[in-house]
Design a protein around this motif. Structure first.
Motif, PDB file in Angstrom:
ATOM      1  N   ASP A  86       0.824  -1.205   0.000  1.00 11.79           N
ATOM      2  CA  ASP A  86       0.000   0.000   0.000  1.00 11.79           C
ATOM      3  C   ASP A  86       0.865   1.265   0.000  1.00 11.79           C
ATOM      4  O   ASP A  86       0.508   2.270  -0.619  1.00 11.79           O
ATOM      5  N   ILE A  87       1.997   1.216   0.670  1.00 14.62           N
ATOM      6  CA  ILE A  87       2.922   2.364   0.643  1.00 14.62           C
ATOM      7  C   ILE A  87       3.360   2.636  -0.796  1.00 14.62           C
ATOM      8  O   ILE A  87       3.352   3.773  -1.267  1.00 14.62           O
ATOM      9  N   LEU A  88       3.716   1.559  -1.519  1.00 18.07           N
ATOM     10  CA  LEU A  88       4.160   1.749  -2.912  1.00 18.07           C
ATOM     11  C   LEU A  88       3.004   2.162  -3.806  1.00 18.07           C
ATOM     12  O   LEU A  88       3.158   3.017  -4.692  1.00 18.07           O
ATOM     13  N   LEU A  89       1.822   1.559  -3.573  1.00 13.21           N
ATOM     14  CA  LEU A  89       0.676   1.896  -4.426  1.00 13.21           C
ATOM     15  C   LEU A  89       0.249   3.341  -4.224  1.00 13.21           C
ATOM     16  O   LEU A  89      -0.345   3.955  -5.114  1.00 13.21           O
ATOM     17  N   GLU A  90       0.573   3.900  -3.068  1.00 17.04           N
ATOM     18  CA  GLU A  90       0.286   5.313  -2.843  1.00 17.04           C
ATOM     19  C   GLU A  90       1.405   6.192  -3.404  1.00 17.04           C
ATOM     20  O   GLU A  90       1.149   7.229  -4.005  1.00 17.04           O
ATOM     21  N   GLY A  91       2.635   5.735  -3.201  1.00 15.05           N
ATOM     22  CA  GLY A  91       3.784   6.579  -3.546  1.00 15.05           C
ATOM     23  C   GLY A  91       4.118   6.610  -5.031  1.00 15.05           C
ATOM     24  O   GLY A  91       4.448   7.667  -5.585  1.00 15.05           O
ATOM     25  N   LEU A  92       4.043   5.449  -5.698  1.00 17.76           N
ATOM     26  CA  LEU A  92       4.497   5.397  -7.099  1.00 17.76           C
ATOM     27  C   LEU A  92       3.707   6.333  -8.016  1.00 17.76           C
ATOM     28  O   LEU A  92       4.308   7.016  -8.865  1.00 17.76           O
ATOM     29  N   PRO A  93       2.374   6.406  -7.867  1.00 14.96           N
ATOM     30  CA  PRO A  93       1.634   7.319  -8.749  1.00 14.96           C
ATOM     31  C   PRO A  93       2.099   8.765  -8.615  1.00 14.96           C
ATOM     32  O   PRO A  93       2.054   9.529  -9.578  1.00 14.96           O
ATOM     33  N   GLN A  94       2.575   9.134  -7.416  1.00 20.34           N
ATOM     34  CA  GLN A  94       3.079  10.501  -7.240  1.00 20.34           C
ATOM     35  C   GLN A  94       4.348  10.745  -8.055  1.00 20.34           C
ATOM     36  O   GLN A  94       4.759  11.882  -8.258  1.00 20.34           O
ATOM     37  N   LEU A  95       4.974   9.662  -8.511  1.00 23.54           N
ATOM     38  CA  LEU A  95       6.157   9.789  -9.369  1.00 23.54           C
ATOM     39  C   LEU A  95       5.783   9.700 -10.844  1.00 23.54           C
ATOM     40  O   LEU A  95       6.656   9.684 -11.709  1.00 23.54           O
ATOM     41  N   GLY A  96       4.496   9.538 -11.111  1.00 24.61           N
ATOM     42  CA  GLY A  96       4.075   9.374 -12.503  1.00 24.61           C
ATOM     43  C   GLY A  96       4.017   7.918 -12.923  1.00 24.61           C
ATOM     44  O   GLY A  96       3.978   7.604 -14.103  1.00 24.61           O
ATOM     45  N   ILE A  97       4.036   7.005 -11.930  1.00 22.47           N
ATOM     46  CA  ILE A  97       3.936   5.574 -12.243  1.00 22.47           C
ATOM     47  C   ILE A  97       2.593   5.095 -11.709  1.00 22.47           C
ATOM     48  O   ILE A  97       2.453   4.808 -10.527  1.00 22.47           O
TER      49      ILE A  97
ATOM     50  N   SER B  84      20.207   5.064  -5.279  1.00 21.17           N
ATOM     51  CA  SER B  84      20.480   3.981  -4.337  1.00 21.17           C
ATOM     52  C   SER B  84      19.225   3.158  -4.038  1.00 21.17           C
ATOM     53  O   SER B  84      19.003   2.697  -2.917  1.00 21.17           O
ATOM     54  N   VAL B  85      18.386   3.017  -5.057  1.00 28.15           N
ATOM     55  CA  VAL B  85      17.224   2.136  -4.957  1.00 28.15           C
ATOM     56  C   VAL B  85      17.383   1.056  -6.023  1.00 28.15           C
ATOM     57  O   VAL B  85      17.542   1.358  -7.208  1.00 28.15           O
ATOM     58  N   ALA B  86      17.361  -0.215  -5.580  1.00 31.48           N
ATOM     59  CA  ALA B  86      17.503  -1.333  -6.520  1.00 31.48           C
ATOM     60  C   ALA B  86      16.130  -1.866  -6.888  1.00 31.48           C
ATOM     61  O   ALA B  86      15.291  -2.100  -6.016  1.00 31.48           O
ATOM     62  N   ALA B  87      15.875  -2.027  -8.180  1.00 30.87           N
ATOM     63  CA  ALA B  87      14.647  -2.678  -8.667  1.00 30.87           C
ATOM     64  C   ALA B  87      15.014  -3.391  -9.962  1.00 30.87           C
ATOM     65  O   ALA B  87      16.125  -3.236 -10.470  1.00 30.87           O
ATOM     66  N   THR B  88      14.082  -4.183 -10.493  1.00 35.32           N
ATOM     67  CA  THR B  88      14.429  -5.052 -11.621  1.00 35.32           C
ATOM     68  C   THR B  88      13.704  -4.608 -12.886  1.00 35.32           C
ATOM     69  O   THR B  88      12.483  -4.436 -12.873  1.00 35.32           O
ATOM     70  N   PRO B  89      14.445  -4.431 -13.978  1.00 37.01           N
ATOM     71  CA  PRO B  89      13.800  -4.017 -15.231  1.00 37.01           C
ATOM     72  C   PRO B  89      12.871  -5.095 -15.779  1.00 37.01           C
ATOM     73  O   PRO B  89      13.139  -6.295 -15.651  1.00 37.01           O
ATOM     74  N   GLY B  90      11.797  -4.664 -16.400  1.00 40.06           N
ATOM     75  CA  GLY B  90      10.794  -5.585 -16.929  1.00 40.06           C
ATOM     76  C   GLY B  90      11.326  -6.538 -17.986  1.00 40.06           C
ATOM     77  O   GLY B  90      10.754  -7.608 -18.201  1.00 40.06           O
ATOM     78  N   LEU B  91      12.435  -6.197 -18.631  1.00 34.35           N
ATOM     79  CA  LEU B  91      12.994  -7.087 -19.654  1.00 34.35           C
ATOM     80  C   LEU B  91      13.353  -8.447 -19.069  1.00 34.35           C
ATOM     81  O   LEU B  91      13.441  -9.431 -19.797  1.00 34.35           O
ATOM     82  N   ASP B  92      13.573  -8.500 -17.766  1.00 35.32           N
ATOM     83  CA  ASP B  92      13.831  -9.792 -17.136  1.00 35.32           C
ATOM     84  C   ASP B  92      12.627 -10.720 -17.326  1.00 35.32           C
ATOM     85  O   ASP B  92      12.777 -11.929 -17.439  1.00 35.32           O
ATOM     86  N   PHE B  93      11.444 -10.152 -17.368  1.00 37.44           N
ATOM     87  CA  PHE B  93      10.210 -10.940 -17.317  1.00 37.44           C
ATOM     88  C   PHE B  93       9.501 -11.021 -18.663  1.00 37.44           C
ATOM     89  O   PHE B  93       8.677 -11.891 -18.881  1.00 37.44           O
ATOM     90  N   ASP B  94       9.824 -10.067 -19.518  1.00 37.44           N
ATOM     91  CA  ASP B  94       9.133  -9.987 -20.803  1.00 37.44           C
ATOM     92  C   ASP B  94      10.097  -9.435 -21.838  1.00 37.44           C
ATOM     93  O   ASP B  94      10.348  -8.234 -21.882  1.00 37.44           O
TER      94      ASP B  94
ATOM     95  N   MET C 232      10.433   0.850   2.330  1.00 39.05           N
ATOM     96  CA  MET C 232       9.520   1.220   1.243  1.00 39.05           C
ATOM     97  C   MET C 232       9.338   2.739   1.243  1.00 39.05           C
ATOM     98  O   MET C 232       9.383   3.391   0.199  1.00 39.05           O
ATOM     99  N   GLU C 233       9.148   3.300   2.439  1.00 42.57           N
ATOM    100  CA  GLU C 233       8.953   4.749   2.545  1.00 42.57           C
ATOM    101  C   GLU C 233      10.207   5.494   2.102  1.00 42.57           C
ATOM    102  O   GLU C 233      10.137   6.480   1.373  1.00 42.57           O
ATOM    103  N   GLU C 234      11.338   4.989   2.534  1.00 42.02           N
ATOM    104  CA  GLU C 234      12.597   5.637   2.155  1.00 42.02           C
ATOM    105  C   GLU C 234      12.821   5.538   0.634  1.00 42.02           C
ATOM    106  O   GLU C 234      13.281   6.491   0.007  1.00 42.02           O
ATOM    107  N   ALA C 235      12.458   4.395   0.062  1.00 41.24           N
ATOM    108  CA  ALA C 235      12.623   4.232  -1.386  1.00 41.24           C
ATOM    109  C   ALA C 235      11.775   5.256  -2.128  1.00 41.24           C
ATOM    110  O   ALA C 235      12.243   5.907  -3.081  1.00 41.24           O
ATOM    111  N   ILE C 236      10.534   5.436  -1.681  1.00 42.50           N
ATOM    112  CA  ILE C 236       9.660   6.425  -2.332  1.00 42.50           C
ATOM    113  C   ILE C 236      10.252   7.832  -2.184  1.00 42.50           C
ATOM    114  O   ILE C 236      10.291   8.608  -3.141  1.00 42.50           O
ATOM    115  N   ARG C 237      10.747   8.144  -0.979  1.00 38.94           N
ATOM    116  CA  ARG C 237      11.370   9.458  -0.768  1.00 38.94           C
ATOM    117  C   ARG C 237      12.527   9.670  -1.738  1.00 38.94           C
ATOM    118  O   ARG C 237      12.626  10.698  -2.395  1.00 38.94           O
ATOM    119  N   ARG C 238      13.404   8.652  -1.829  1.00 40.80           N
ATOM    120  CA  ARG C 238      14.569   8.797  -2.715  1.00 40.80           C
ATOM    121  C   ARG C 238      14.146   8.937  -4.177  1.00 40.80           C
ATOM    122  O   ARG C 238      14.723   9.718  -4.935  1.00 40.80           O
TER     123      ARG C 238
END
Lengths: 383, 383
Positions: free
Chosen positions: B297-308, B343-353, B372-378
């Motif tokens: 829920d933290i990510l589902l709230e935060g990501l849209p604020q980044l345009g995602i 300094s946030v690690a995530a995985t590109p979609g090309l791994d999956f598709d 999660m909160e810190e990742a959104i802040r960064r």
């Protein structure tokens, strides 16, 4: 109704079948002398288990790098300097899920489907069966008393003449099931011949450290076509920890990393923490090797009294490969009856040699001395 | 000079590459938010670790039966009764070296070289890469918002029409990277269609237990063409222990035993002792699932604020599969820069598709809420 694929129709690893049966009998309360499976009776050294206990407290035990913890890769590289005087680059060391994981990775990385790989017969059955499952054709090269129970260049060339080009050669020294060792000169000749002919040279060194006369020579550092496979299972007494390693030529490292990421994710975490301490325990481990030698001598004295006197020269590992044709013409039935009637578990030679194995039995002597003596007593009463 | 085999030229598991890079940065002292790899931040439950500590003291930790300790096979079979009300025969339960080991065994046992296997795209990359390494052809079946990000019979039939006969279908529910779940009706339809068409049905149930709205349905007990794959890694928080299991139709059991004996010898011993306690820890583990939900829920709230804001419905597992095409047209560069600069690690979609993954990123949210909160802040500061 769907059926299993044809390619998965590999032979069973008979020693594992017998181990399962022996486990079941032991669970019923029967006393079974365990001379079937190739594993030390003793647990990993105290320092290794202590390191595991500490990691269990302190670490979350998540995935590690697919190729293993950097610290362990460095310890393994350092082992080559300490034990053989050979410099190894930690970047070429790959930690694997046992030598088993190493074989799968090495075979996939080196060989196309349909390629032929030469190996000694008798030899470790999983070589043949893993190769087959991966679509690679094992080419058994018969060895026996006439070749000192080891491969040599002549035998390899004769096999190639008969079966066609070999893409690789797999050499084990000390060997399972014979216990024989490649001399430094013979190993060098085999490697040079492979280099000349453009074959991968896969060196299974899992029984290094367990030698009784002269130490075994490593193929590590002998060129860009050599793959070394080893493990913490045998000398280090860590079979159930499922941890081994590869030393690869640089051209294979990234290929194997990609395969390992996908096929294994990473080797077991806790085992990696524990293995960091293994190389410091040689004093204790060498005492265990001295005990294996005593066990060997008990069997070498006792078996001839049963009419089993043709035995491959056991210079290393903890196996005797014995000709039992004076007692039976079917070692599978012989081993089954021996387990049922004498409560002694051993492995029929067919596991190691599909052609002549019917005449042989492998006795593993990594157990307690008292068990070896009791096994001989039981066999004397039974034969 | 010898080169790696063509068949070993599989793609890297990009999440593992990023994990290695993030590990290296963390080892240098950098604070990295770890949203790249699919693993719980917490260690296995206390009772599991205590069982391991006891086994470490008391057991020699040798090889087990190739298919796993009988006691653990029984516990796993019992789990199907307790969790799903389905009777499972312990003889059909195979303990494996992680679900990874289960995939290798199941794919070899079910599929000949050249066979085609349907799977969802996006999906877990190792499916595709293991299949390829074993000479099997993965057939990516595109899923997206239009199919609720899950496979259905129409999509499978369309793929078969386009690519030719499928020898098997691989279905993950909850799925990686989307977190979506098969409804009971859709799962039943897919299984029935496979039965009708004579396809193996491979059900990856590794994220069972980690669901937020409705529990996932198991394919266990649905016929002689169904192979169930599961693991102690995710819900039970035992990633580095490398332990999983298969539930096989009777016709595959001996085949898989022979393969397992040769390719793996046995699953890790200590992990098997520990896992005996895992099924008793659901209360603690369900609390962890509740924490994942908060993270989600933290990510589902935060990501849209980044345009995602286009994100697959995350009904289970601990991943968000997010469309980042508003920010980049290359998710590989995007993820590399995000790690380097934010300094946030995530995985590109090309791994999956491999087709449409350039537009997507997978965020794994099995870490701490604060992370999660810190990742959104960064990310807010970085975008």
């Amino acid at each position: 109704m769907l059926r299993p694929s044809k390619r998965s129709d590999v032979a069973s690893f008979i020693a594992m079948d017998i181990m399962r049966e022996a486990n079941a009998l032991a669970a019923e309360g029967r006393s079974i002398m365990r001379l079937e499976v190739g594993q030390p009776a003793l647990a990993a050294p105290e320092a290794v288990r202590r390191a595991a206990a500490e990691a269990l407290e302190k670490d979350r035990l998540g995935y590690t790098d697919a190729l293993g913890q950097p610290a362990l890769k460095e310890r393994i590289a350092g082992h080559y300097k300490a034990a053989y005087g050979v410099a190894a680059d930690p970047a070429q060391v790959i930690v694997t899920a046992g030598s088993s994981g190493g074989f799968v990775l090495a075979f996939l990385a080196c060989f196309e489907p349909g390629a032929k790989v030469g190996l000694a017969e008798p030899g470790y059955p999983a070589y043949r069966n893993i190769l087959k499952a991966l679509g690679i054709e094992p080419v058994g090269i018969p060895i026996g008393p006439e070749t000192g129970w080891q491969l040599n260049v002549e035998a390899v060339r004769a096999a190639e003449k008969k079966h066609g080009r070999l893409a690789g050669l797999l050499v084990a020294s000390p060997a399972n099931p014979t216990g024989t060792i490649q001399s430094p000169a013979s190993l060098a000749d085999l490697i040079a011949d492979c280099e000349e002919k453009g074959r991968w040279f896969i060196s299974d060194e899992i029984y290094h450290g367990i030698t009784y006369e002269t130490p075994a020579v490593s193929a590590c550092g002998r060129g860009d076509h050599v793959v070394v496979i080893n493990s913490f299972s045998k000398y280090y007494c860590m079979t159930g920890w499922r941890l081994g390693w590869l030393v690869l030529p640089p051209a294979l490292v990234r290929t194997v990393e990609r395969l390992a990421q996908n096929l294994f994710i990473s080797p077991p975490s806790l085992s990696q923490f524990a293995a960091l301490e293994a190389f410091g325990e040689c004093e204790e481990l060498d005492r265990r090797v001295a005990a294996y030698r005593k066990n060997r001598d008990i069997l070498l004295e006792g078996l001839p009294q049963l009419g089993i006197s043709e035995i491959a020269p056991a210079e290393g590992a903890f196996y005797l490969y014995a000709d039992v044709s004076g007692l039976t013409d079917n070692s599978i039935d012989f081993c089954r009856d021996m387990l049922e009637e004498a409560s002694v578990a051993a492995t029929p030679g067919l596991d190691f040699d599909p052609v002549r194995g019917r005449r042989f039995v492998r006795f593993s002597y990594a157990g307690a001395a008292a068990d070896m003596e009791e096994a001989i007593r039981r066999l004397k009463a039974w034969v």
